[in-house]
Scaffold this active site. Structure first.
Site: not given
Ligand code: DGL
Length: 257
Positions: A74, A185
């Site tokens: 993430c 993301c």
């Molecule tokens: N999957 C997350 C990232 O790579 C972010 C998504 C969220 O805002 O929770 O930044």
């Protein structure tokens, strides 16, 4: 034995499955535990401290499952918590994803690179440092997309509503076409097709999954901690949401080509 232990992979929700796919592809004999914090998603609009606390709590849960390494799949959690968690757990290999700005800029010197990520990722120091390193080699345009992870969390990977949502944001940066787009993301690779269709056929898309997976493999190899098994590894799916459909959707996203 360290090499027999599973690898923990975490995300604010299901986006990190795009990274898990790459991890499982290049290390097919490893066992993985994927923890999606969907009950607390999205992380991207939260404060740095909130994101740190949530990420730390997930890492604690993974450590209780006796993982040999943690992948922060993430970008948001990596920016807000990666460095602090490495200080807190100096013996634990922690690999944290970051937006694939480097390959994107290298692919189109002097071109226009659109960086799509959460508000938190784009405001944190980690991204500012990355931007500083590459800003002279291309025109880098940051574009936060609050609301996009929610589409993926409900399994909506292509729809008129999703296209309208993205088009509204892309219209704000359409003074010049983008040569490259960074999917900064981990939720975004699941809507890669729609993003690239809307940005035009000239655009090349980049994400950090492959670099992250290779980095983990290198670090485990150096310690002699890679699995020695010859049979395929397993995946244990965990999610903070009480909704059982989340696990089903996670498996479906994992199978998405
Ligand atoms: N999957 C997350 C990232 O790579 C972010 C998504 C969220 O805002 O929770 O930044």
């Amino acid at each position: 034995m360290m090499c027999d232990k599973p690898i923990g992979v975490m995300d604010s929700g299901m986006g990190g499955i795009s990274v898990l796919k790459e991890l499982a592809r290049i290390m097919p004999n490893e066992d993985f535990i994927f923890y999606g914090d969907s009950a607390n998603a999205p992380y991207g609009s939260r404060t740095t401290e909130e994101i740190y606390q949530l990420t730390e709590a997930v890492v604690e849960k993974l450590l209780k499952k006796d993982v040999k390494a943690v992948v922060i799949a993430c970008n948001t959690a990596s920016s807000a918590a990666g460095a602090r968690l490495r200080e807190k757990y100096p013996k634990l290999p922690i690999v944290a994803i970051e937006p694939a700005l480097k390959p994107a800029v290298i692919s189109c010197p002097g071109g226009r690179v659109l960086v799509l990520a959460t508000e938190a990722t784009l405001r944190e120091k980690k991204f500012a440092r990355l931007m500083e390193e590459w800003k002279d080699r291309a025109e880098i345009v940051k574009l936060p997309l609050p609301g996009l992870p929610e589409f993926v969390e409900r399994g909506e990977l292509d729809s008129p509503a999703l296209r309208a949502f993205l088009q509204k944001y892309f219209d704000t940066v359409n003074d010049r076409p983008a040569d490259a787009v960074v999917l900064g993301c981990t939720h975004y690779p699941f809507v890669r097709k729609v993003i690239t269709q809307l940005l035009g056929p000239q655009v090349k898309a980049f994400d950090g999954a492959e670099g992250t997976a290779r980095q983990l493999r290198r670090r485990l190899h150096r310690r002699g901690w890679l699995s020695h098994k010859s049979e395929p590894g397993s995946i244990l799916w965990l999610n903070s949401s009480p909704d059982e459909k989340m696990i089903e959707l996670s498996k479906k996203l994992f199978e998405t080509p």
